[in-house]
Design an enzyme around this catalytic site. Structure first.
Site, short mmCIF file in Angstrom:
data_model
loop_
_atom_site.label_atom_id
_atom_site.label_comp_id
_atom_site.label_asym_id
_atom_site.label_seq_id
_atom_site.Cartn_x
_atom_site.Cartn_y
_atom_site.Cartn_z
N SER A 150 0.82 -1.22 0.00
CA SER A 150 0.00 0.00 0.00
C SER A 150 0.85 1.26 0.00
O SER A 150 0.47 2.28 -0.58
CB SER A 150 -0.93 0.00 1.22
OG SER A 150 -1.84 -1.08 1.16
N THR B 200 -7.67 -6.79 -0.78
CA THR B 200 -6.32 -6.29 -0.55
C THR B 200 -5.58 -5.79 -1.79
O THR B 200 -4.63 -5.01 -1.65
CB THR B 200 -5.45 -7.37 0.14
OG1 THR B 200 -5.56 -8.61 -0.57
CG2 THR B 200 -5.89 -7.58 1.58
N GLU C 4 -5.20 -3.59 -5.36
CA GLU C 4 -5.65 -2.24 -5.74
C GLU C 4 -5.93 -1.40 -4.49
O GLU C 4 -6.77 -0.50 -4.52
CB GLU C 4 -6.90 -2.31 -6.63
CG GLU C 4 -6.67 -2.94 -7.98
CD GLU C 4 -5.89 -2.03 -8.92
OE1 GLU C 4 -5.92 -0.80 -8.76
OE2 GLU C 4 -5.23 -2.57 -9.83
N ASP D 4 -5.40 -1.97 0.04
CA ASP D 4 -6.01 -2.65 1.18
C ASP D 4 -7.24 -1.88 1.63
O ASP D 4 -7.21 -0.65 1.76
CB ASP D 4 -4.98 -2.74 2.31
CG ASP D 4 -5.55 -3.37 3.56
OD1 ASP D 4 -6.19 -2.64 4.35
OD2 ASP D 4 -5.37 -4.59 3.76
#
Length: 650
Positions: A182, A453, A455, A457
């Protein structure tokens, strides 16, 4: 000895709370629970199923034509379900299916650029056919191709787009690393500019910097859009994206590149996820996707956006389409699962008097699992449709861009979570049949678990929603809402929307106060934010519930009169279910009166009863093509689907 009836009566009396508890703030228990004098329907509704299906989809005529063409294309037997395969067979079948789609021109980067709505709906449909197929194509077109299209300039379009559309240049998207997912701004891969050769040197400085879970990398990808930290003369310029060859045209791995297979995983076995290392891999200067920042021959860095963080935000903004597609596809899968489980529930019988067994849908436990999720799926249809329209708007205003970021973050999270919950509920509602791959739900559970999760979280995405709301409050652009303590009109939209607005605004206000308090105590903003992550997650969900209800009501207002009643029934059940899920917050924070809370709780069973005569018609009105529903238990006479001698070549 007590009779059976006496024992049951005594148990019920024991479990019933004393009358004085129920009477708090009310004159009678009948007044508290009187939900029959509301606007909820008690008669069986009728409507044109095709009309509702088309209204939920809201697709223009040219897209309907394209959708029918794609439906014809995937009638090829190669697209029929096939389950009993090893990983290599899955990948080969997925590639064969992808080649048919690409050669037919059904999906292309040119189409993505020219008519993004048509592209989205086509990809949604392919996800119903085979999630591995849609993900493999999505990596190639939506991620790799989209990076070239929206982060590159004309020279990149001329060089790459034709080969991307023909699969001559199969692509990967190299954002995620073993050590960073992320937090994309923290990726470790480096791109160092060499002025003497006018090349970038792409390097993986550590094992934590290896590109990880990269779709198409293990077998087929030849080029990768690599996110890397740019350095020129030891000066850091932030994350940029580069086109890096990883395989030669003959399929051999390119020089100074190492690739490994991620191996077997929970689902999506047809997607060849891999790991990539770069050993000082040299690429031409022109391989930098330079729409937002460029490097001249002499090493001079040029950009119209001086801030690293703002430049990064501009780079990732065009890639938000993946979240839009996940939300839309997750909703479609939810609808398909509900169609399968509900059809089975109206056919399958269990228990009851001898010779007169009862359909399992007539049991309240079954209704409370399926009907609120049906109502929720209808509700989400309008918000997801609005999100798609915002995304496809050709000339977005600054407000459109902000709405797209916030809505896609929130809806991707909530819809994918809702889909996962629906798949679990429908699996259980189908009993042992839900465990069979033939009945589709089980495979969707494993294939689409990743939605929460990739593209982004979901919890991180909801933080972005909450952060936006907090900024709006601090800038005086957010209006706080008072609670509505009315208890007589729980089916009134004004009451419903004020109730959801109050929860959202109360959470915004609470979040702001708590963070300010933490700052006053000497904590950093990051520390203060971290201590409030529970509130932040609740706020993100509350925002989505509110916009979903608003868009649902807008859809009801604009609906043909023949559809209004069934949509209102769904809206009321959606609202009651959402409030009931979070009833503790409403009551503990004085957001709702106790009589209203009790009515809302009781209304769920009443609304389920109202939906019982129409539940089957409602799911059959979903905009899911029948050709994609292969589950034997979804057929009117499912028993015949299991007769001796009938083999399924799955």
């Amino acid at each position: 000895m007590e009779s059976y009836e006496e024992r049951v009566r005594n148990i019920v009396n024991h479990l019933t709370p004393p009358k004085e508890i129920l009477m708090n703030d009310c004159s009678s228990s009948e007044e508290i629970l009187n939900i029959n004098n509301t606007s909820s329907t008690t008669s069986t509704l009728t409507w044109n199923k095709q009309e509702l299906s088309e209204y939920l989809e809201a697709a223009p005529d040219h897209i309907k034509v394209a959708k029918k063409k794609l439906q014809e294309l995937v009638k090829d037997p190669i697209f029929l379900p096939k389950y009993n395969m090893n990983v290599q067979e899955w990948r080969e079948l997925t590639l064969q299916r992808a080649m048919i789609i690409i050669k037919a021109g059904a999906i292309s980067l040119a189409e993505f650029n020219r008519d993004p709505m048509k592209y989205l709906i086509s990809m949604e449909m392919l996800n119903l056919v085979d999630p591995s197929l849609s993900v493999k194509l999505g990596v190639h077109f939506s991620l790799f191709g989209n990076a070239v299209l929206n982060l590159g300039t004309e020279k990149h379009h001329i060089k790459y787009i034709k080969d991307i559309d023909s699969w001559k240049l199969p692509g990967c998207f190299g954002m995620t690393e073993l050590g960073h997912g992320s937090n994309v701004q923290g990726v470790e891969t480096t791109a160092t500019y060499d002025k003497t050769t006018e090349e970038f040197i792409i390097n993986t400085p550590s094992d934590s910097a290896q590109k990880f879970w990269i779709g198409n990398a293990a077998c087929h990808g030849q080029a990768c859009s690599v996110f890397a930290q740019l350095y020129i003369d030891n000066v850091h310029y932030g994350v940029h994206v580069f086109i890096v060859p990883i395989r030669n045209a003959d399929g051999t791995i390119a020089e100074n590149v190492r690739i490994m297979d991620n191996g077997h995983k929970l689902g999506l076995q047809g997607v060849d996820n891999g790991r990539i290392w770069f050993d000082n891999k040299r690429i031409p200067r022109d391989n930098l996707l330079n729409k937002f920042g460029d490097v001249e021959k002499n090493g001079t860095y040029v950009s119209s956006i001086p801030s690293k963080s703002k430049r990064f935000g501009s780079m990732v903004a065009p890639l938000v389409g993946g979240r839009v597609l996940i939300a839309a596809s997750a909703l479609n899968i939810s609808k398909m699962a509900l169609m399968i489980a509900t059809r089975y529930a109206y056919s399958r019988k269990q228990f009851g008097s001898k010779g007169n067994e009862i359909r399992i849908i007539e049991y309240l436990t079954h209704q409370r699992r399926l009907f609120p999720m049906i109502a929720t799926s209808v509700a989400l249809s309008f918000a997801v449709e609005k999100l798609k329209k915002i995304y496809c708007e050709p000339n977005k205003s600054s407000q459109n861009v902000k709405d797209l970021h916030v809505w896609s973050s929130g809806l991707k999270a909530v819809v994918s979570w809702t889909k996962t919950n629906i798949l679990q509920l429908t699996r259980e509602c189908c009993g042992g049949q839900g465990f069979s791959s033939f009945n589709q739900i089980a495979l969707f559970k494993s294939d689409l678990e990743i939605d929460m999760t990739y593209e982004g979280d979901n919890h991180v995405l909801l933080q972005q929603v909450a952060r936006n709301l907090l900024v709006e409050l601090q800038k005086g652009r957010y209006t706080l809402t008072s609670p509505n303590h009315d208890s007589a009109h729980i089916y009134n939209y004004d009451f419903q929307i004020q109730t959801l607005k109050w929860r959202e605004s109360d959470l915004v206000s609470t979040l702001s106060s708590k963070i300010m308090s933490q700052l006053d105590q000497g904590l950093s903003l990051e520390q203060g934010w971290n201590t409030c992550l529970d509130i932040i997650t609740l706020l993100g969900k509350a925002f989505v519930d509110r916009i979903v209800l608003e868009e649902f009501q807008s859809g009801i207002t604009n609906a043909p009169s023949s559809l209004k009643q069934v949509l209102e029934l769904c809206r009321n059940l959606f609202f009651s279910w959402k409030v009931n899920e979070d009833l503790g917050y409403f009551l503990c924070n004085d957001g709702i009166a106790t009589p209203a809370a009790l009515k809302i709780q009781a209304s769920i069973n009443k609304l389920c009863s109202d939906m019982l005569p129409i539940g089957l018609d409602l799911v059959n009105s979903f905009n899911i093509p029948e050709q994609f529903i292969h589950a034997p238990i979804s057929k009117p006479d499912y028993i015949q689907e299991f007769r001796y001698g009938l083999k399924r070549n799955y």
